[in-house]
Design an enzyme around this catalytic site. Structure first.
Site, PDB file in Angstrom:
ATOM      1  N   GLU A 243      37.466  33.907  46.615  1.00 35.57           N
ATOM      2  CA  GLU A 243      38.347  34.782  47.396  1.00 35.57           C
ATOM      3  C   GLU A 243      38.578  34.230  48.802  1.00 35.57           C
ATOM      4  O   GLU A 243      39.686  34.274  49.319  1.00 35.57           O
ATOM      5  CB  GLU A 243      37.759  36.207  47.489  1.00 35.57           C
ATOM      6  CG  GLU A 243      37.698  36.947  46.165  1.00 35.57           C
ATOM      7  CD  GLU A 243      39.068  37.365  45.611  1.00 35.57           C
ATOM      8  OE1 GLU A 243      40.084  37.178  46.299  1.00 35.57           O
ATOM      9  OE2 GLU A 243      39.104  37.871  44.477  1.00 35.57           O
TER      10      GLU A 243
ATOM     11  N   ARG B 182      42.384  33.097  49.878  1.00 36.26           N
ATOM     12  CA  ARG B 182      43.045  33.915  50.904  1.00 36.26           C
ATOM     13  C   ARG B 182      42.943  33.297  52.292  1.00 36.26           C
ATOM     14  O   ARG B 182      43.944  33.168  52.997  1.00 36.26           O
ATOM     15  CB  ARG B 182      42.441  35.320  50.935  1.00 36.26           C
ATOM     16  CG  ARG B 182      42.572  36.023  49.595  1.00 36.26           C
ATOM     17  CD  ARG B 182      42.268  37.498  49.693  1.00 36.26           C
ATOM     18  NE  ARG B 182      41.877  38.011  48.399  1.00 36.26           N
ATOM     19  CZ  ARG B 182      42.006  39.278  48.030  1.00 36.26           C
ATOM     20  NH1 ARG B 182      42.512  40.152  48.858  1.00 36.26           N
ATOM     21  NH2 ARG B 182      41.612  39.690  46.842  1.00 36.26           N
TER      22      ARG B 182
ATOM     23  N   ASP C  69      42.507  33.058  34.436  1.00 37.98           N
ATOM     24  CA  ASP C  69      43.906  32.845  34.856  1.00 37.98           C
ATOM     25  C   ASP C  69      44.230  31.625  35.736  1.00 37.98           C
ATOM     26  O   ASP C  69      44.893  30.669  35.304  1.00 37.98           O
ATOM     27  CB  ASP C  69      44.457  34.116  35.509  1.00 37.98           C
ATOM     28  CG  ASP C  69      43.540  34.734  36.579  1.00 37.98           C
ATOM     29  OD1 ASP C  69      42.532  34.112  36.932  1.00 37.98           O
ATOM     30  OD2 ASP C  69      43.849  35.845  37.056  1.00 37.98           O
TER      31      ASP C  69
ATOM     32  N   GLU D 279      51.587  39.965  40.043  1.00 41.46           N
ATOM     33  CA  GLU D 279      51.845  38.992  38.965  1.00 41.46           C
ATOM     34  C   GLU D 279      53.173  39.175  38.240  1.00 41.46           C
ATOM     35  O   GLU D 279      53.833  38.186  37.874  1.00 41.46           O
ATOM     36  CB  GLU D 279      50.692  38.999  37.950  1.00 41.46           C
ATOM     37  CG  GLU D 279      49.367  38.460  38.498  1.00 41.46           C
ATOM     38  CD  GLU D 279      48.625  39.425  39.408  1.00 41.46           C
ATOM     39  OE1 GLU D 279      48.968  40.620  39.428  1.00 41.46           O
ATOM     40  OE2 GLU D 279      47.694  38.981  40.126  1.00 41.46           O
TER      41      GLU D 279
ATOM     42  N   THR E 204      47.298  30.299  44.381  1.00 43.39           N
ATOM     43  CA  THR E 204      47.268  31.499  43.541  1.00 43.39           C
ATOM     44  C   THR E 204      47.391  32.785  44.349  1.00 43.39           C
ATOM     45  O   THR E 204      47.579  33.855  43.782  1.00 43.39           O
ATOM     46  CB  THR E 204      45.996  31.520  42.658  1.00 43.39           C
ATOM     47  OG1 THR E 204      46.177  32.489  41.632  1.00 43.39           O
ATOM     48  CG2 THR E 204      44.759  31.830  43.470  1.00 43.39           C
TER      49      THR E 204
HETATM   50  C1  DMJ Z   1      45.181  37.600  43.897  1.00 42.86           C
HETATM   51  O1  DMJ Z   1      44.137  37.605  44.808  1.00 42.86           O
HETATM   52  C2  DMJ Z   1      45.353  36.262  43.279  1.00 42.86           C
HETATM   53  O2  DMJ Z   1      46.596  36.204  42.703  1.00 42.86           O
HETATM   54  C3  DMJ Z   1      44.316  35.939  42.261  1.00 42.86           C
HETATM   55  O3  DMJ Z   1      44.549  34.742  41.593  1.00 42.86           O
HETATM   56  C4  DMJ Z   1      44.162  37.024  41.250  1.00 42.86           C
HETATM   57  N1  DMJ Z   1      44.699  38.260  41.598  1.00 42.86           N
HETATM   58  C5  DMJ Z   1      44.958  38.697  42.903  1.00 42.86           C
HETATM   59  C6  DMJ Z   1      46.123  39.662  42.940  1.00 42.86           C
HETATM   60  O4  DMJ Z   1      46.281  40.418  41.831  1.00 42.86           O
END
Ligand code: DMJ
Length: 622
Positions: free
Chosen positions: A249, A253, A382, A516, A602
């Site tokens: 995370e 982020r 994912d 998503e 992501t």
């Molecule tokens: C986000 O923090 C990122 O997209 C992560 O890969 C998975 N999901 C959350 C948002 O849904």
């Protein structure tokens, strides 16, 4: 007047002396002492005169300016002075003309370009004066910044699209202003109770929403807000915390957000902070295999895994979602360690047997063996697949290993997990030890966008097929929204027990502002220009406005099948980083953050493609 009368200690009448001018040795010494004291006094007095530096320069150091002034005076009788005068005047004229030209040039630039020029000049000066073989004071190598194309966009010509884009910008403003007003500095906002919200994912690091929102503010040209956020980062963003964080995370982020902010704005503070944080994450890789821990104490450097993860395993979607950021960290820091760490993860994975070609979600970092055989393109799996494809794209299509791993994995997913419902909805199920669970997570809906993004590079006979798959997944995910009361999608939906694309369990009915589905609409729009994707995105905007917007920001919802929303009172930071960004790009032209120059991490933080022929200029993409 005899000298003797002036000197108090000269020859006295009773002294035997041959003449009045002949002194004894001690008298001579005293005389010398007095004389030198007098001279020292006179000399020293000059230093106590007002404006002594100017006086000194005038008296002792004949500067060229002083000489010039005296020589150009009307009485200057030097025969060479006329020629000198002309030369000096010509030089002054030339300097003035140059300054005027520079000023004109500067006036034609945009304020952000002027700011950037100043920053670049400062940087050069810092490097020159540091004189440490190109090292700056913070030990980062000098990187000449070039803004990649499409960092900001322009108004779409079509009035409806323009209005929709403006609407999304207003949503961002409401989300940001509310956070700023009620939760400034906290990780997230509680929009109903109007206070800060802290998630333990970030330990005691603060400001997740600020860092996650930086690039969205920039691309929406909300520069005043961007500057305020930048100032907060400069003054308050602190990674020296004695707390345990989620490596994944924090990477997607914070590191991702800082890297994007750097590449968009060129501000050095973001590069410095990103590298500083990256270095703090490195101890997570201290395991027998080099597969990193999920959790890390940033002070002690001690790591561990989630207690619930199969036999102390690390998670595929976590250790497999560091690649893009770490490659850029190596480029921007000159430290190859970041890249080595993530390339080693690939090595470990490539040595392992994959059941049916699939990657289980759990891997033990001590033994290097798979844990429980659970495979998912949603939660826990994912973004591992996403980063294989994007590693190849971000490497200017040189990372052949990443490319092969992606297309092989996608083939295994198609064979083993992708299914069609009896009414023709394509979905991606989950695999547990060989058995399928006919459930698709909201998180899995990102796969439509991923498959579309990769379709072009697929073996030629597969491109069309993959575009169809992507469109089918987008349709299924849209259905999962359309079949709810609030027109927002549930956390997971099922294709069993007589239902299709509907959540059947109470604990799967919530919506937490996830991006998503909208992410997939955005990719599908870019690749097909089919207007239905913009329509679907607009449906989502209306539902968000109607059901998630509250006075203090935007909130998630506990049950999307209920007729009225029950708010969960959290404005997730990814709502600003991803959901609103993808919506804005959906209503923007394709040259805004164009895909051939930018790859989104992501968390939707755009990172530039690293050009293969410009290895010495990592962030230059043109
Ligand atoms: C986000 O923090 C990122 O997209 C992560 O890969 C998975 N999901 C959350 C948002 O849904």
């Amino acid at each position: 007047m005899p000298v003797a009368t002036l000197l108090p200690f000269t020859a006295t009448p009773n002294r035997k002396s041959a003449s009045p001018t002949s002194f004894r040795l001690t008298e001579k010494f005293i005389l010398l002492l007095v004389f030198s004291a007098f001279i020292t006094l006179c000399f020293g007095a000059i230093f106590f005169l007002p404006d002594s530096s100017k006086l000194l320069s005038g008296v002792f150091f004949h500067s060229s300016a002083v000489e010039t002034n005296t020589r150009t005076g009307p009485d200057g009788g030097d025969s060479g002075s006329a020629g000198n005068d002309e030369r000096v005047l010509a030089k002054i004229r030339k300097d003035h003309e140059k300054a005027l030209l520079e000023a004109k040039d500067t006036l034609q630039k945009r304020p952000d370009e002027i700011k950037q020029d100043i920053l670049n000049d400062k940087e050069k000066v810092a490097v020159d004066s540091a004189g440490q073989g190109g090292k700056q004071v913070n030990n980062l190598p000098f990187v000449e910044y070039h803004r990649p194309p499409g960092a900001t966009g322009h108004e779409p010509l079509d009035p409806e699209t323009r209005d929709r884009r403006t609407k999304v910008r207003e949503m961002m403003k409401h989300a940001w202003d509310s956070y700023r007003r009620f939760a400034w500095g906290s990780n997230e906002l509680r929009p109903v109770s109007k206070q800060g919200h802290s998630s333990n994912l970030f330990g005691s690091i603060k400001g997740a929403t600020i860092v996650d929102a930086l690039d969205t503010l920039y691309i929406m040209e909300m520069f005043e807000e961007f500057d305020v956020a930048t100032e907060w980062v400069e003054k308050n963003l602190d990674f020296n915390v004695n707390a345990e964080v989620s490596v994944f995370e924090v990477n997607i982020r914070f590191v991702g957000g800082l890297l994007s902010a750097y590449y968009l704005s060129g501000k050095e503070v973001f590069r410095r902070k990103a590298v500083e944080l990256g270095e703090k994450l490195l101890p997570a890789f201290k395991t027998p295999t080099g597969i990193p821990w999920a959790l890390l104490n940033l002070k002690s450097g001690i790591g561990r895994n989630w207690p619930w993860a199969s036999g102390g395993s690390s998670i595929l979607a976590e250790y497999g979602t560091l690649h893009l950021e770490f490659m850029h960290l190596s480029k921007l820091s000159g430290n190859p360690e970041f890249a080595q760490k993530v390339m080693n993860i690939r090595k470990v994975l490539n040595r392992l047997d994959k059941p049916q070609g699939l990657y289980p979600n759990y891997l033990n970092p001590n033994s290097g063996q798979w844990g429980q055989h659970h495979v998912s393109v949603g939660g826990l799996g994912d973004s591992f697949y996403e980063y294989l494809l994007k590693a190849w794209l971000m490497s200017d299509k040189t990372d052949e290993e990443g490319k092969k791993m992606y297309y092989d994995a996608l083939q295994a997913i198609e064979t083993n997990l992708m299914r069609k419902s009896s009414n023709g909805l394509t979905y991606i199920a989950e695999w547990k030890g060989g058995l399928l669970e006919h459930k698709m997570g909201h998180l899995t809906c990102f796969a439509g966008g991923m498959i579309a993004l990769g379709a072009d590079g697929a073996p030629s006979d597969k491109t069309g097929h993959q575009m169809e798959q992507a469109a089918e997944i987008a349709r299924t995910c849209h259905e999962s929204y359309a079949r709810t009361a609030l027109k927002l999608g549930p956390e997971a939906f099922r294709f069993d027990g007589g239902v299709e694309a509907i959540a059947t369990r109470q604990n799967e009915k919530y919506f937490i502002l996830r991006p998503e589905v909208i992410e997939t609409y955005m990719y599908m729009w870019r690749f097909t220009h089919d207007p239905k994707y913009r329509e679907w995105g607009w449906e989502a905007v209306q539902a968000l406005e109607q059901h998630c917007k509250v006075e203090g920001g935007y909130s998630g919802i506990r049950d999307v099948y209920a007729s009225t929303p029950n708010h969960d009172d959290v404005q997730q930071s990814f709502y600003l980083a991803e959901t609103l960004k993808y919506l804005y790009l959906l209503f923007s032209d394709d040259d805004h953050l164009p895909f051939d120059h930018w790859v989104f991490n992501t968390e939707a933080h755009p990172l530039p493609v690293i050009r293969k022929d410009k290895t010495d200029r990592p962030n230059e993409v043109e």
